[in-house]
Write a protein that holds these residues in place. Structure first.
Motif, PDB file in Angstrom:
ATOM      1  N   VAL A 187     -15.232  10.775 -55.399  1.00 26.96           N
ATOM      2  CA  VAL A 187     -14.247  11.579 -54.664  1.00 26.96           C
ATOM      3  C   VAL A 187     -14.029  10.992 -53.270  1.00 26.96           C
ATOM      4  O   VAL A 187     -12.890  10.818 -52.817  1.00 26.96           O
ATOM      5  CB  VAL A 187     -14.707  13.046 -54.568  1.00 26.96           C
ATOM      6  N   LEU A 188     -15.121  10.667 -52.583  1.00 27.14           N
ATOM      7  CA  LEU A 188     -15.016  10.134 -51.231  1.00 27.14           C
ATOM      8  C   LEU A 188     -14.294   8.791 -51.201  1.00 27.14           C
ATOM      9  O   LEU A 188     -13.341   8.600 -50.440  1.00 27.14           O
ATOM     10  CB  LEU A 188     -16.408   9.997 -50.612  1.00 27.14           C
ATOM     11  N   VAL A 189     -14.745   7.839 -52.005  1.00 29.21           N
ATOM     12  CA  VAL A 189     -14.191   6.488 -51.944  1.00 29.21           C
ATOM     13  C   VAL A 189     -12.751   6.462 -52.467  1.00 29.21           C
ATOM     14  O   VAL A 189     -11.907   5.735 -51.944  1.00 29.21           O
ATOM     15  CB  VAL A 189     -15.093   5.496 -52.705  1.00 29.21           C
ATOM     16  N   TYR A 190     -12.462   7.267 -53.482  1.00 28.09           N
ATOM     17  CA  TYR A 190     -11.078   7.380 -53.958  1.00 28.09           C
ATOM     18  C   TYR A 190     -10.182   7.894 -52.846  1.00 28.09           C
ATOM     19  O   TYR A 190      -9.059   7.414 -52.650  1.00 28.09           O
ATOM     20  CB  TYR A 190     -11.040   8.310 -55.170  1.00 28.09           C
ATOM     21  N   THR A 191     -10.663   8.864 -52.074  1.00 25.58           N
ATOM     22  CA  THR A 191      -9.896   9.383 -50.936  1.00 25.58           C
ATOM     23  C   THR A 191      -9.704   8.301 -49.879  1.00 25.58           C
ATOM     24  O   THR A 191      -8.624   8.182 -49.285  1.00 25.58           O
ATOM     25  CB  THR A 191     -10.605  10.600 -50.329  1.00 25.58           C
ATOM     26  N   VAL A 192     -10.744   7.516 -49.622  1.00 27.76           N
ATOM     27  CA  VAL A 192     -10.631   6.427 -48.639  1.00 27.76           C
ATOM     28  C   VAL A 192      -9.548   5.437 -49.064  1.00 27.76           C
ATOM     29  O   VAL A 192      -8.691   5.042 -48.258  1.00 27.76           O
ATOM     30  CB  VAL A 192     -11.989   5.706 -48.480  1.00 27.76           C
ATOM     31  N   PHE A 193      -9.561   5.031 -50.326  1.00 27.00           N
ATOM     32  CA  PHE A 193      -8.550   4.100 -50.814  1.00 27.00           C
ATOM     33  C   PHE A 193      -7.149   4.686 -50.686  1.00 27.00           C
ATOM     34  O   PHE A 193      -6.211   4.011 -50.241  1.00 27.00           O
ATOM     35  CB  PHE A 193      -8.819   3.725 -52.270  1.00 27.00           C
ATOM     36  N   SER A 194      -6.986   5.928 -51.065  1.00 30.63           N
ATOM     37  CA  SER A 194      -5.665   6.551 -51.032  1.00 30.63           C
ATOM     38  C   SER A 194      -5.175   6.749 -49.603  1.00 30.63           C
ATOM     39  O   SER A 194      -3.996   6.544 -49.309  1.00 30.63           O
ATOM     40  CB  SER A 194      -5.699   7.900 -51.763  1.00 30.63           C
ATOM     41  N   ALA A 195      -6.080   7.149 -48.702  1.00 29.28           N
ATOM     42  CA  ALA A 195      -5.688   7.430 -47.322  1.00 29.28           C
ATOM     43  C   ALA A 195      -5.388   6.175 -46.529  1.00 29.28           C
ATOM     44  O   ALA A 195      -4.677   6.221 -45.520  1.00 29.28           O
ATOM     45  CB  ALA A 195      -6.793   8.236 -46.632  1.00 29.28           C
ATOM     46  N   THR A 196      -5.941   5.033 -46.945  1.00 24.91           N
ATOM     47  CA  THR A 196      -5.751   3.789 -46.195  1.00 24.91           C
ATOM     48  C   THR A 196      -4.903   2.769 -46.952  1.00 24.91           C
ATOM     49  O   THR A 196      -4.848   1.611 -46.563  1.00 24.91           O
ATOM     50  CB  THR A 196      -7.114   3.156 -45.864  1.00 24.91           C
ATOM     51  N   ASP A 197      -4.270   3.184 -48.028  1.00 23.89           N
ATOM     52  CA  ASP A 197      -3.463   2.276 -48.849  1.00 23.89           C
ATOM     53  C   ASP A 197      -2.326   1.674 -48.016  1.00 23.89           C
ATOM     54  O   ASP A 197      -1.505   2.405 -47.462  1.00 23.89           O
ATOM     55  CB  ASP A 197      -2.890   3.046 -50.037  1.00 23.89           C
ATOM     56  N   ALA A 198      -2.289   0.350 -47.940  1.00 22.05           N
ATOM     57  CA  ALA A 198      -1.273  -0.331 -47.134  1.00 22.05           C
ATOM     58  C   ALA A 198       0.127  -0.057 -47.659  1.00 22.05           C
ATOM     59  O   ALA A 198       1.093  -0.005 -46.889  1.00 22.05           O
ATOM     60  CB  ALA A 198      -1.547  -1.835 -47.114  1.00 22.05           C
ATOM     61  N   LYS A 199       0.277   0.124 -48.955  1.00 22.70           N
ATOM     62  CA  LYS A 199       1.599   0.400 -49.522  1.00 22.70           C
ATOM     63  C   LYS A 199       2.107   1.754 -49.060  1.00 22.70           C
ATOM     64  O   LYS A 199       3.273   1.916 -48.717  1.00 22.70           O
ATOM     65  CB  LYS A 199       1.544   0.336 -51.046  1.00 22.70           C
TER      66      LYS A 199
END
Length: 286
Positions: A187-199
């Motif tokens: 949950v945490l790392v998925y949120t990190v990826f989604s919140a910082t997605d360059a696209k």
């Protein structure tokens, strides 16, 4: 009335085509996929920004452990949950500190503050192996120092009240604890990826500013769910720092769970984001 009807007709025809939204609004001009980070980048070692980022990770993890472990100690010392901030307060302390620290350090080191986050981003080729290992070492050192300062303030209560060390709670199996850590870290790392997605950043200008908020909120929610099971690790540095300073046999019995679980969860989140979320089938432009 004729004038109003004309205004309506002009307004309706002013934008004859529906404007694209979401991923369909993406064009080749506003976003370019950043190249993957090299596995080894020797030039980093001679760069001040590299060492500054490591120092930022050390200080952030130090402050994270200091505030959160003190909060846990306060709850444990209270005669009952109603006389303290309780589980909700502990969850807010962890989530709130992550929100604040990610906001403060994101522009310097990326605001990882967690070896599992660093590991997930490394698997996605967002940073080099050199930087990933350096971050993890500094995070662990910061966590040890943060827990050590808490023990220095209250050595006797720290030992008698568990020192904030993670263990699998009575009534739960090691498998349950491992599963809780895997899912919580996912949950945490998925949120990190989604919140910082360059696209997403290219499409929605507000995303980089708001990124620390969903990350901190994810930490808060995971703590609410898993504190009764494992005390909530989802951060190997946090678990290691508390275990080393507390240093009791039972704090080491289950310690492997708080490394294996978060690393598996981070790897699954990285794979899910890179292979599923970022692999949306765009139409080929001709």
């Amino acid at each position: 009335m004729e004038g109003k009807e004309e205004d309506v007709r002009v307004g309706a025809n002013k934008f004859p085509e529906r404007q694209p939204i979401g991923t369909s609004a993406q064009t080749d001009k506003d976003y370019k996929e950043p190249p993957p980070a090299p596995l080894f980048e020797p030039g980093e070692l001679s760069s001040w920004s590299f060492w500054r980022a490591g120092i930022a990770e050390f200080i952030a993890t130090f402050l994270f452990l200091y505030i959160t472990v003190l909060t846990v100690m306060g709850v444990k010392r209270a005669p009952n949950m109603c006389a303290s901030v309780g589980i909700q307060g502990i969850a807010w302390a962890f989530g709130g500190m992550i929100f604040a620290l990610v906001y403060c350090t994101a522009g310097i080191s990326g605001g990882h503050i967690n070896p599992a986050v660093t590991f997930g981003l490394f698997l996605a080729r967002k940073l080099s192996l050199t930087r990933a290992v350096f971050y993890m070492v500094m995070q662990c050192l910061g966590a040890i120092c943060g827990a050590g300062v808490v023990k220095g303030f209250q050595p006797s209560p720290y030992q008698t009240l568990g020192g904030g060390a993670n263990t699998v709670a009575p009534g739960y199996t090691k498998g349950s604890g491992l599963g809780a850590e895997i899912i919580g870290t996912f949950v945490l790392v998925y949120t990190v990826f989604s919140a910082t997605d360059a696209k997403r950043s290219a499409r929605d200008s507000h995303v980089p500013i708001l990124a620390p908020l969903p990350i901190g909120f994810a930490v808060f929610l995971v703590h609410l769910a898993t504190i009764p099971i494992t005390g909530t690790g989802i951060n190997p540095a946090r678990s290691l720092g508390a275990a080393i300073i507390y240093n009791k046999d039972h704090s080491w019995d289950d310690h492997w769970i708080f490394w294996v679980g978060p690393f598996i969860g981070a790897a699954l989140a990285a794979l899910y984001h890179q292979l599923v979320i970022r692999a949306i089938p765009f139409k080929t432009r001709t």
